[in-house]
Design an enzyme around this catalytic site. Sequence first.
Site, PDB file in Angstrom:
ATOM      1  N   ASP A   1       8.111  78.065 104.245  1.00  0.00           N
ATOM      2  CA  ASP A   1       9.318  78.868 103.984  1.00  0.00           C
ATOM      3  C   ASP A   1       9.175  79.690 102.717  1.00  0.00           C
ATOM      4  OD1 ASP A   1      10.613  77.823 106.141  1.00  0.00           O
ATOM      5  OD2 ASP A   1      11.787  76.364 105.001  1.00  0.00           O
TER       6      ASP A   1
ATOM      7  N   ARG B   1      18.371  68.006  93.033  1.00  0.00           N
ATOM      8  CA  ARG B   1      18.751  69.428  93.105  1.00  0.00           C
ATOM      9  C   ARG B   1      19.362  69.973  91.812  1.00  0.00           C
ATOM     10  NH1 ARG B   1      15.063  70.270  96.737  1.00  0.00           N
ATOM     11  NH2 ARG B   1      15.692  70.044  98.916  1.00  0.00           N
TER      12      ARG B   1
ATOM     13  N   ASP C   1      21.913  71.338 100.474  1.00  0.00           N
ATOM     14  CA  ASP C   1      21.134  71.785  99.324  1.00  0.00           C
ATOM     15  C   ASP C   1      21.529  73.175  98.825  1.00  0.00           C
ATOM     16  OD1 ASP C   1      19.730  69.442  98.997  1.00  0.00           O
ATOM     17  OD2 ASP C   1      18.225  69.989 100.491  1.00  0.00           O
TER      18      ASP C   1
ATOM     19  N   SER D   1      11.121  68.095 108.972  1.00  0.00           N
ATOM     20  CA  SER D   1      11.498  68.724 107.709  1.00  0.00           C
ATOM     21  C   SER D   1      11.637  67.608 106.682  1.00  0.00           C
ATOM     22  CB  SER D   1      12.829  69.467 107.883  1.00  0.00           C
ATOM     23  OG  SER D   1      13.453  69.617 106.636  1.00  0.00           O
TER      24      SER D   1
HETATM   25  N1  ARG Z   1      20.691  65.065 103.982  1.00  0.00           N
HETATM   26  C1  ARG Z   1      20.029  64.817 102.749  1.00  0.00           C
HETATM   27  C2  ARG Z   1      20.886  65.298 101.598  1.00  0.00           C
HETATM   28  O1  ARG Z   1      21.776  66.035 101.829  1.00  0.00           O
HETATM   29  C3  ARG Z   1      18.624  65.388 102.701  1.00  0.00           C
HETATM   30  C4  ARG Z   1      18.498  66.874 102.800  1.00  0.00           C
HETATM   31  C5  ARG Z   1      17.091  67.407 102.699  1.00  0.00           C
HETATM   32  N2  ARG Z   1      16.307  66.910 103.778  1.00  0.00           N
HETATM   33  C6  ARG Z   1      15.262  67.526 104.350  1.00  0.00           C
HETATM   34  N3  ARG Z   1      14.640  66.883 105.264  1.00  0.00           N
HETATM   35  N4  ARG Z   1      14.902  68.721 104.019  1.00  0.00           N
HETATM   36  O2  ARG Z   1      20.699  64.929 100.462  1.00  0.00           O
END
Ligand code: ARG
Length: 406
Positions: free
Chosen positions: A14, A95, A124, A173
Amino acid sequence: MKEKALLLYSGGLDTSVMIKWLQEMKNYNVLTLTLDVGQEKNDLMAIGEKAKLLGAIKSITHDATDKFADDFISMGILSNGLYADRYPLSTSLARPLMAELAVKYAQENSCGIIVHGSTGKGNDQVRFEVSIKALDDGIKVLAPVREMNMNREEEIEYAKEKGIAIPYGGKYSVDENLWGRSVEGSTIEDISAPVPVDAYRWVMPLDELRGSRRRVSITYESGIPVAIDGKNMPLKDLVMKMNEIAGSHGIGAIDMIEDRVVGIKSHEFYECPAAVTLIEGHKYLESAVLSRRELKVKKFMDDQFSELVYGGLWHDPLTAYICDFEKRMNGPVTGTVQLDLFMGSIKHAGVESGSSLYDQATSTYGKAQTFDQTMSPGFIYVYGASTVASRKVRSQKLTEISLEGR
Ligand code: ARG
């Protein structure tokens, strides 16, 4: 003069596509920022080089593992941070740190734009954008995946066209850091079947476990784990070690149907061996050290912390107030717990603390007791008075209600 954009760059497909896209479609000068938060593929230098090859005018790399452990994971432990009582917030906690560093480097390098690789359907994007705006409202945020609405096949096509090496990403992912591994997509999207074994990396799947029990001792100081089996180490190292120990005993695989902030239900698979074990040990120690009322209020505050962090509001002042509360409440949470790790489950196997409120002489049914039982009838009389009185007045009605319901 061309505008400068700072891209949060992982080295994956990405964000690699984005380096080209930002230059060609937006005519930006691109700077990349690659952060080490303890993910497995963390050859930062190689990722930085790749960014340069794709045309970035500068590639910045930063090892954020100590700060992640000391300022973020520590709060996850003090507050028993579990979203919906299960998810240890691994991605959620990283994050705001990434956003904070992006803002710092954007300011230092006079970039007016920060670019991230999140989609328009997840949490995110919310975490990045609220955090960036809270720290510097003058910075513009761009999310090309959301804007272009490109799917993976289209990205691969574009990458081939532009001569971008396609990294082997596997079919899922994945987001990784010290505190855990989040896995979604592909066959995990089917909630009628168990999470396939090929999604596991950090946790030994049950079928492959040999039946050995591991007793581990964890020492906490004011709520922070400081030693495993009596050996002191910095939190970052301790978390890495516990990921190994607990993962090899099948601990930390979490399969959940989750409610995202944006109102979507999703099927997520997490591997968080250290987080699950360290939080369980912390709760165990708290149960000996904190009073009943403290535990009750703390549970409420713990839940608020998890909701705020999951929802991307780390930089809200309220989160800071709750963190202060959590730190204070953890003041006396010092001691050592023993846990038995066995075939994917954790059993309590002993707790010792100089500040424990548990007093064997008071609670024993044996001979050496100090609690004056003759005081109890008076207590029960006063304590139960309102229940006894209400029942006398309302018992007739209660019977009617229960009959009506049938
Ligand atoms: N659902 C999780 C969160 O909101 C993980 C999100 C990222 N996951 C990923 N496979 N890219 O914290």
